[in-house]
Design an enzyme around this catalytic site. Sequence first.
Site, short mmCIF file in Angstrom:
data_model
loop_
_atom_site.label_atom_id
_atom_site.label_comp_id
_atom_site.label_asym_id
_atom_site.label_seq_id
_atom_site.Cartn_x
_atom_site.Cartn_y
_atom_site.Cartn_z
N ARG A 202 0.78 -0.94 0.23
CA ARG A 202 -0.08 0.00 0.38
C ARG A 202 0.56 1.15 0.06
NH1 ARG A 202 -1.89 0.60 4.53
NH2 ARG A 202 -1.55 -1.69 5.26
N TYR B 263 -1.88 -3.49 -6.77
CA TYR B 263 -1.53 -4.34 -5.15
C TYR B 263 -2.43 -4.67 -4.91
CZ TYR B 263 -0.32 -4.82 -0.52
OH TYR B 263 -0.17 -5.47 0.73
N GLY B 264 -3.13 -5.71 -3.87
CA GLY B 264 -3.92 -5.65 -2.82
C GLY B 264 -4.52 -5.09 -2.82
N LYS C 211 -9.61 -3.07 1.76
CA LYS C 211 -9.16 -1.40 2.26
C LYS C 211 -10.03 -0.21 1.82
CE LYS C 211 -6.90 -3.84 5.17
NZ LYS C 211 -5.91 -4.44 5.80
N HIS D 46 -11.10 -2.59 11.71
CA HIS D 46 -9.84 -3.95 11.25
C HIS D 46 -9.68 -4.52 12.00
CE1 HIS D 46 -5.50 -2.91 9.54
NE2 HIS D 46 -6.13 -4.51 8.75
N SER E 70 -0.38 -4.09 11.99
CA SER E 70 -0.09 -4.67 10.89
C SER E 70 1.05 -5.86 11.86
CB SER E 70 0.67 -4.45 10.06
OG SER E 70 1.01 -3.20 10.23
N ALA E 71 1.60 -7.11 11.53
CA ALA E 71 2.96 -7.56 12.27
C ALA E 71 2.78 -7.94 13.50
CB ALA E 71 4.23 -6.62 11.64
N CYS E 72 1.30 -8.18 13.76
CA CYS E 72 1.27 -8.72 15.42
C CYS E 72 0.39 -9.71 15.52
CB CYS E 72 0.37 -7.52 16.22
SG CYS E 72 1.71 -5.88 16.03
N GLY E 73 0.08 -10.58 14.23
CA GLY E 73 -0.42 -11.85 14.02
C GLY E 73 -2.21 -11.78 14.26
N LYS E 74 -2.75 -11.24 12.66
CA LYS E 74 -4.07 -11.42 13.15
C LYS E 74 -4.91 -12.58 12.81
CE LYS E 74 -6.70 -7.67 12.09
NZ LYS E 74 -5.76 -7.01 10.89
N THR E 75 -4.20 -12.82 11.61
CA THR E 75 -4.58 -14.04 11.42
C THR E 75 -3.87 -15.40 11.65
OG1 THR E 75 -4.18 -12.99 8.54
CG2 THR E 75 -3.75 -15.56 8.76
N ASN E 76 -3.18 -15.11 12.57
CA ASN E 76 -2.24 -16.42 13.48
C ASN E 76 -3.38 -16.63 14.49
OD1 ASN E 76 -0.19 -16.83 11.83
ND2 ASN E 76 1.13 -15.69 13.03
N ASP F 29 -9.39 -9.95 8.94
CA ASP F 29 -8.99 -8.38 8.88
C ASP F 29 -9.99 -7.15 9.23
OD1 ASP F 29 -6.83 -6.98 8.10
OD2 ASP F 29 -7.64 -6.84 5.86
N ARG G 208 1.71 -12.41 -0.89
CA ARG G 208 0.85 -12.64 -0.16
C ARG G 208 -0.17 -13.78 -0.87
NH1 ARG G 208 -1.90 -9.02 3.69
NH2 ARG G 208 -0.17 -7.47 3.89
N ARG H 282 2.30 -4.17 20.19
CA ARG H 282 3.45 -4.78 20.40
C ARG H 282 4.37 -3.48 21.32
NH1 ARG H 282 7.27 -8.12 17.07
NH2 ARG H 282 5.51 -8.83 16.04
N ASN I 214 -1.73 -18.02 24.00
CA ASN I 214 -2.89 -16.87 23.41
C ASN I 214 -4.26 -17.37 24.52
OD1 ASN I 214 -0.30 -15.32 23.67
ND2 ASN I 214 -0.85 -15.34 21.08
O1 SAT Z 1 -3.54 -3.67 2.00
S1 SAT Z 1 -3.83 -4.60 1.94
O2 SAT Z 1 -5.52 -5.92 1.79
O3 SAT Z 1 -3.65 -5.61 1.03
C1 SAT Z 1 -2.66 -5.40 2.65
C2 SAT Z 1 -2.96 -4.93 4.24
O4 SAT Z 1 -1.61 -4.01 4.73
O5 SAT Z 1 -3.23 -5.84 5.61
MN MN Z 2 -5.48 -5.84 7.66
#
Ligand code: SAT
Ligand code: MN
Length: 582
Positions: A72, A200-201, A209, A229, A251-257, A278, A367, A398, A494
Site C-alpha cells: 500500500r 497491489y492488493g 481496505k 480493522h 500490522s505484523a502482530c499476528g491477526k491471521t494467526n 482482517d 501474499r 507490540r 494465547n
Molecule cells: O492493504 S492490504 O489489504 O493489501 C494488506 C494489509 O495491509 O492488510
Molecule cells: Mn489488514
Amino acid sequence: MSTNTSNAALAEWVNAVAKQTNPDQIHWCTGTDEENRELTELLLSDGSFKELNPETHPNCYLHLSDSQDVARVEHLTFICTSEEEDAGPNNHWMSPAEGHAKIDALFEGSMRGRTMYVIPYCMGPIDSPLSRCGVEITDSPYVVANMRIMTRMGSPALLRIERENTFVKGLHSIGDLSPERRYIMHFPEELSIKSFGSGYGGNALLGKKCHALRIASYQARNEGWLAEHMLILGLENPEGEVHYIAAAFPSACGKTNLAMLIAPESYKGWKIWTVGDDICWMRPGEDGRLWAINPEAGFFGVAPGTSKSTNPTALEMLYEDTIFTNVATTADNQPWWEGLDDRVPAKDWQGRDYDPANGPAAQPNSRFTVSSKRCGSYSEMAEAPQGVPISAIIFGGRRERLVPLVFETKSWAHGVLVGAAMASETTAAATGAVGVVRRDPMAMKPFCGYNFADYWAHWLSFTERADNLPGIFHVNWFRKDTDGKFMWPGFGENMRVLEWIVERCKGTVDAQETAIGFIPSTDDINVDGLSIDAEQMQELLSVDQQGWLGEVDQINEYLDTYGERLPASMREELHRIKQELG
Ligand code: SAT
Ligand code: MN
C-alpha cells in the site's frame, strides 16, 4: 451502450467510464466457474500467472508483480471531502474537485487495447442486511481473479444492487505502474473510489481496505454502525458454548494467526472458529448486543512467517486453489517463503535464481489469496445473515515494556480511550531507536475514512445505541525481559488469555482493580504446562506506576493533535487514570 443491467445509474456510470478510458471490450463478471477458467487461461497466456507444481499445489498460481508495486502507498492515498477538517490529521486530504481532476487526467484513454471488467460484488453474506455492495471497474484480470476469492462477486451481487439501487463505485486502472502516476483517491461523500497505477492488493482490490474500511467507516458513522480493522473468532469451550471476540492489532502482530489459533494440548474440548482475519462490520441488534459480520470471503494473508508451527491451519489452506503473489519457488516449482521450512528456494520473487546476496527470496509483503471455504476452522456462522454476537473486543499492540499481558477496561468510554491510544513500539532494527511508540488507534490509522476525533465520538455514542455492549480488553503478547527475551510464549498459548477474557465476560472470575483497568490475579491465568514461573507472571501482570504516568502524558500529547474536535470525555478518562495512578 451497456445493457447488462436494469440499474440505470450503473449502466450510465459504466458507459461514462468506457468513454473516458477507451477499452477494446467490456466484460461484465458473472462469477461462474467457466468465467474463472477463461480468466485463468488468459492470465497464464499473458504471463501474469505461472502455474505452480500441479502435483503438490493443484490449481495454484504464482503472480510476480512489478518490483515497485508491492505494498500500500499511504502517501499517495487521499480522502477527498469538501471540508479538510472532515478528513482530519489522520488522513491526506484533497478537495473532491482537485482529486477528480488529478486522477481523471490519468484515466483518460488508460484502457486502450485492454478489456474493461465490471465486477459487481457484495461485502458480507449475500443475504445479510449488514452487507453492502459495490462495483469495481478494472482493466486488470489479476484483480478480477483476486476479487472473485475475496468477495461474493458476480450475478447474485448484481441482483442485490439492482434491488437496492445503491452501490459503492470503484474505478481502477493499472496504468503503466509508475509510482509517479499513482493515486488512491476516496470520495466518501459520493461513495466512490478511484485508484490508478497499482495492481497491489490494498490499492487495487477495492472491496477491501478502500471500500470495507475507508468508505464503510464513513457510511457506518452516518448509519449507526462500525466498520473496523478487526479479526473475528469464536471460542468454543468444552460445554459447547461459543463466545465471539473481535480484535484489532496493528500490522505484523499476528491477526491471521490469532484468528486461526489452535488450542494447546491441555485445552481438550476447546476450539477456535475463524469468522474473519482482517475486517469486521458491527451493529447493535435488537437485544442490545453488537452483531458482527466479516465482509470478506477470503484471506489476503502475508506469506512469510506462515508455517506448520506458527499457523498450521493457514498453511493447510494453501495447497489448492490459491493465488500466490511475490513468493519464491523451489526447484520443483512449489511456493516458498522465509519461515516456511529449511528448504532452499531456486527462484526469488523477481524470478531470478536465488542468491542470498539479493535479500529475502520471498518479498517480505508477499501474499496468498485463498477462499475462506478452504480454512479448516472456518465458522459456518460466518455465513449467517444476522452475523455473530460479540462478547468481547480486544485491542492490542507490540509493546516490549510497560503494557501488561492483559487488562479489562472499566467502561465503554475507557475502552474507547484505550483503543485510541493503541500503539506499537518500533524495534531497534527498524528505526535505530528502541521504544519509539507509534500510535495506531484501533489499528485504523491508515484506514479510517474521516477525522479520528469524529470517529472516537462515534464509538462513544454506542452507549446510547446499545445497552449490552461487549467488554473491551487490551492485550500485549510482546513483553520482553531484561535479556530481550519474550516473556509470554504467544501463538496457541494465547488461548489461556482468551479463556480469562471470556470468563470475565461471563462474570465467573474476579480481577484486581488498578488505575489502568482490571488485571487478572497471577493464578487466574492458567499456566499449566508452560515453563513460566510466578515471578514472571507477576511481572507480566504488574502496573508500573511511574511508567504509566509517562505513558499518560504521551497519550495526552498525541490526543492534542486532534484539537478542539476531540471528545471531552476522552480527556476526562485520561485525567481519571492519572489521578488514580497518584
Ligand atoms: O492493504 S492490504 O489489504 O493489501 C494488506 C494489509 O495491509 O492488510
Ligand atoms: Mn489488514
